[in-house]
Scaffold this active site. Sequence first.
Site, short mmCIF file in Angstrom:
data_model
loop_
_atom_site.label_atom_id
_atom_site.label_comp_id
_atom_site.label_asym_id
_atom_site.label_seq_id
_atom_site.Cartn_x
_atom_site.Cartn_y
_atom_site.Cartn_z
N GLU A 1 0.84 -1.19 0.00
CA GLU A 1 0.00 0.00 0.00
C GLU A 1 0.88 1.25 0.00
OE1 GLU A 1 -2.31 0.94 3.57
OE2 GLU A 1 -1.14 -0.54 4.67
N ILE A 2 0.31 2.32 -0.47
CA ILE A 2 1.05 3.57 -0.58
C ILE A 2 0.48 4.58 0.40
CG2 ILE A 2 -0.42 4.55 -2.40
CD1 ILE A 2 2.12 5.64 -3.72
N CYS A 3 1.34 5.37 1.02
CA CYS A 3 0.89 6.45 1.89
C CYS A 3 1.06 7.76 1.12
CB CYS A 3 1.67 6.46 3.20
SG CYS A 3 1.22 5.11 4.31
N ASP B 1 9.13 -0.37 5.95
CA ASP B 1 10.54 -0.75 5.82
C ASP B 1 10.96 -1.75 6.89
OD1 ASP B 1 10.76 0.77 3.60
OD2 ASP B 1 12.09 2.27 4.43
#
Length: 303
Positions: free
Chosen positions: A108-110, A174
């Site tokens: 997913e991307i923030c 990460d």
Amino acid sequence: MRTPGSDAAADKDAEPFVEVDPTGRYGRYGDLLGAGAVKKVYRGFDQEEGIEVAWNQVRLRCFLEDPAMLDRLYAEVRLLRSLRHDNIIALYKVWTDEKAGTLNFITEICTSGNLRDYRNRHRHVSLKALKKWARQILIGLDYLHSHDPCVIHRDLNCSNIFINGNVGQLKIGDLGLATIVGKSHSAHSILGTPEFMAPELYEENYTEQVDIYSFGLCVLELVTLETPYNECDSVAKIYRKVTAGLRPATMAKVRDPDVRAFIERCLGAPRARPSAAELLKDPFFHGLDNDDNINSGAPQAYP
């Protein structure tokens, strides 16, 4: 009614994918979101759900002579696949492109990037908002530490925490240096970002409490807008200060005694450090409503 050639014109105007995954569901754009020593992260798109995603790509040929690094990369992927929490970056798909020699995984991307950059862009933030951010980080850590088996992040810092700024939602990412430990909750290797590493990390005998130490330094950075130990111009000097129990110079800039006391609790000796679950009950967070985990803060500026 479509005119002849209108589909071709639409395709021409559309943003082109640089590559797609084997199923054709995910497409990768050319623009880079971030790059580290191990992987590059590109903007991607999930055509089935109609949402943007992060396309993480590792060139495996760079690590053919480093099997330990390859093992760590695959460990990150396996780890991510087992984790499901609102404050942890989610993994959607993973595959190896044998022809291109790449390991690819979709997460997913923030929308607002990492917390360090976001805080530096927004320098006037209320203490209430900072507390909401801190609490979300702790909720994510509590999930990792209470996971069976226990997961130690080992490289928690503000560049590894991501934010959806429109709703103020934080997610820990990460996890490439994370380690899964057994019932003893102990680990034995030196890894991490020097400025955020707990002293016992250097002694190669530590538990998940190293993440609490790093969390305390994250709070310090959010409050002061400065990276801890920025007075040191080498890793060796950071090591000497940390192992001697000397606090970062930026601690002197923390004016609020409650904030300072909270950070000090996180930086205490390993056995004196509270767990994430205990810190979530700390008076520091009193006055925040349960729905304040996501909402933005009050308008008064801090620091």
